[in-house]
Enzyme design. Structure first.
Site, PDB file in Angstrom:
ATOM      1  N   ASP A 154      -1.898  -5.872  -0.363  1.00 37.40           N
ATOM      2  CA  ASP A 154      -2.649  -6.043   0.887  1.00 37.40           C
ATOM      3  C   ASP A 154      -1.806  -5.662   2.104  1.00 37.40           C
ATOM      4  OD1 ASP A 154      -4.785  -6.694   2.444  1.00 37.40           O
ATOM      5  OD2 ASP A 154      -4.550  -8.855   2.267  1.00 37.40           O
ATOM      6  N   GLY A 159      -3.840  -1.329   5.960  1.00 31.88           N
ATOM      7  CA  GLY A 159      -4.470  -1.033   7.256  1.00 31.88           C
ATOM      8  C   GLY A 159      -3.579  -1.478   8.408  1.00 31.88           C
ATOM      9  N   ARG A 160      -3.063  -2.706   8.305  1.00 33.68           N
ATOM     10  CA  ARG A 160      -2.210  -3.238   9.379  1.00 33.68           C
ATOM     11  C   ARG A 160      -0.912  -2.452   9.501  1.00 33.68           C
ATOM     12  NH1 ARG A 160      -2.525  -9.079   7.214  1.00 33.68           N
ATOM     13  NH2 ARG A 160      -3.677  -7.942   5.624  1.00 33.68           N
ATOM     14  N   HIS A 217      -3.114   3.578   3.343  1.00 34.23           N
ATOM     15  CA  HIS A 217      -3.448   3.623   1.914  1.00 34.23           C
ATOM     16  C   HIS A 217      -2.581   4.644   1.188  1.00 34.23           C
ATOM     17  CE1 HIS A 217      -6.585   0.840   2.637  1.00 34.23           C
ATOM     18  NE2 HIS A 217      -7.376   1.676   3.272  1.00 34.23           N
ATOM     19  N   TRP A 233     -16.644  -1.856  -1.298  1.00 33.20           N
ATOM     20  CA  TRP A 233     -17.649  -0.817  -1.005  1.00 33.20           C
ATOM     21  C   TRP A 233     -18.244  -0.991   0.391  1.00 33.20           C
ATOM     22  CZ3 TRP A 233     -17.524   3.068  -4.287  1.00 33.20           C
ATOM     23  CH2 TRP A 233     -17.181   2.838  -5.610  1.00 33.20           C
ATOM     24  N   LEU A 253       5.003  -0.468 -20.717  1.00 36.59           N
ATOM     25  CA  LEU A 253       4.265  -1.230 -19.696  1.00 36.59           C
ATOM     26  C   LEU A 253       2.756  -0.998 -19.822  1.00 36.59           C
ATOM     27  CD1 LEU A 253       4.225  -2.824 -16.915  1.00 36.59           C
ATOM     28  CD2 LEU A 253       4.254  -0.570 -15.830  1.00 36.59           C
ATOM     29  N   SER A 303      -9.261 -14.045  -2.960  1.00 34.28           N
ATOM     30  CA  SER A 303     -10.208 -12.944  -2.773  1.00 34.28           C
ATOM     31  C   SER A 303     -10.792 -12.443  -4.086  1.00 34.28           C
ATOM     32  CB  SER A 303      -9.550 -11.794  -2.004  1.00 34.28           C
ATOM     33  OG  SER A 303      -9.134 -12.236  -0.743  1.00 34.28           O
TER      34      SER A 303
HETATM   35  C1  FPP Z   1      -5.576  -3.497   0.982  1.00 37.39           C
HETATM   36  O1  FPP Z   1      -5.131  -3.169   2.280  1.00 37.39           O
HETATM   37  C2  FPP Z   1      -5.595  -2.300   0.130  1.00 37.39           C
HETATM   38  C3  FPP Z   1      -6.705  -1.725  -0.434  1.00 37.39           C
HETATM   39  C4  FPP Z   1      -8.065  -2.244  -0.268  1.00 37.39           C
HETATM   40  C5  FPP Z   1      -6.621  -0.505  -1.236  1.00 37.39           C
HETATM   41  C6  FPP Z   1      -5.427  -0.447  -2.136  1.00 37.39           C
HETATM   42  C7  FPP Z   1      -5.223   0.942  -2.545  1.00 37.39           C
HETATM   43  C8  FPP Z   1      -4.005   1.528  -2.718  1.00 37.39           C
HETATM   44  C9  FPP Z   1      -2.701   0.859  -2.599  1.00 37.39           C
HETATM   45  C10 FPP Z   1      -3.903   2.954  -3.017  1.00 37.39           C
HETATM   46  C11 FPP Z   1      -4.707   3.508  -4.094  1.00 37.39           C
HETATM   47  C12 FPP Z   1      -4.702   2.789  -5.391  1.00 37.39           C
HETATM   48  C13 FPP Z   1      -4.320   3.358  -6.561  1.00 37.39           C
HETATM   49  C14 FPP Z   1      -4.584   2.669  -7.873  1.00 37.39           C
HETATM   50  C15 FPP Z   1      -3.612   4.636  -6.580  1.00 37.39           C
HETATM   51  P1  FPP Z   1      -6.133  -3.349   3.488  1.00 37.39           P
HETATM   52  O2  FPP Z   1      -6.795  -2.053   3.751  1.00 37.39           O
HETATM   53  O3  FPP Z   1      -7.040  -4.488   3.217  1.00 37.39           O
HETATM   54  O4  FPP Z   1      -5.136  -3.683   4.665  1.00 37.39           O
HETATM   55  P2  FPP Z   1      -5.438  -4.632   5.892  1.00 37.39           P
HETATM   56  O5  FPP Z   1      -5.729  -5.971   5.351  1.00 37.39           O
HETATM   57  O6  FPP Z   1      -4.154  -4.567   6.656  1.00 37.39           O
HETATM   58  O7  FPP Z   1      -6.584  -4.026   6.636  1.00 37.39           O
END
Ligand code: FPP
Length: 229
Positions: free
Chosen positions: A21, A24-25, A38, A70, A132, A197
């Site tokens: 997580d 975005g931040r 991402h 989604w 793994l 979550s």
């Molecule tokens: C949460 O950060 C992250 C996600 C919802 C997507 C996770 C995806 C990846 C790490 C990359 C792709 C995955 C693979 C399997 C290659 P957030 O967007 O919720 O961040 P925030 O809470 O700061 O907004």
């Protein structure tokens, strides 16, 4: 790859689960688009997989895309999907060479055919690997997983294969997406959010939980070792 854990005091989990997580931040702090976060998050994931191999962790489950994700803006959803597609295509050979077995948990019925084929191909190519086990939670929700387990059990009751009195915890565990995987001993969530979550709700009954403030793209070996310690 060498085992960096030999001779050290680190107690490695058998099954580590991670909610990645804070992408975005991380991007926002740098004045960048969320998508850049991402992308950086994918790099951090590559590192995590390397550490898990190196420290001989047997199972790694990552929360890559929840059934609730989604509802994010369409462009962001499309970007994450493209990124995951790219990750599976570009890294499959290396993961396979490193003896990684890929499994995907989540709702498959509603997935786009191209994504489904990609998932099935990654699972097939790596199915005989013994290193793994990388379990990617995609289109995943813990409540949805439990509901699907109940459906399987109800179907078996309807078919006359089991009776209501046979239902116990083992039967529910064995009806989840991946029946033969031990429950995670450690669940880590980055970015300071202290919530589940909807991640591994049934499997987390006895897991140790760890919440750290680091944003996912900043994850590195030092943090990994700190987490294990
Ligand atoms: C949460 O950060 C992250 C996600 C919802 C997507 C996770 C995806 C990846 C790490 C990359 C792709 C995955 C693979 C399997 C290659 P957030 O967007 O919720 O961040 P925030 O809470 O700061 O907004």
């Amino acid at each position: 790859m060498s085992n960096k854990n030999s001779g050290s005091e680190l107690k490695t989990p058998t099954h580590l689960a991670v909610t990645m997580d804070g992408n975005g931040r991380w991007a926002k702090l740098r004045g960048m688009a969320r998508t850049a976060g991402h992308k950086a998050g994918t790099q951090a994931l590559r590192k995590l997989v390397e550490y898990c191999i190196s420290y001989e962790i047997k199972y790694l489950t990552i929360f890559s895309f929840s059934s609730e994700n989604w509802s994010r803006p369409k462009d962001e959803v499309n970007f994450i999907l493209r990124l995951m597609r790219h990750y599976v295509i570009s890294d499959l050979e290396k993961l396979n060479k490193n003896n990684v077995k890929i499994k995907v948990i989540g709702e498959r019925d509603t997935l786009d055919k191209t994504i489904l084929e990609l998932i099935e191909n990654a699972e097939t190519v790596t199915k005989n690997n013994t290193g793994l086990e990388l379990i990617i939670a995609f289109n995943y929700g813990g409540r949805g997983e439990i509901a699907s387990a109940f459906k399987k059990i109800a179907q078996n009751i309807q078919n006359g294969d089991v009776s209501i009195n046979d239902i116990d915890e083992d039967m529910i565990s064995n009806s989840l997406y991946l029946p033969n995987i031990p429950d995670p001993d450690l669940i880590l969530r980055t970015s300071g959010e202290i919530r589940f979550s909807n991640f591994l709700l049934w499997q987390s009954a006895y897991s140790e939980l760890m919440f750290i403030d680091d944003l996912w793209p900043d994850f590195n070996e030092k943090t990994f070792i700190k987490v294990l310690q």
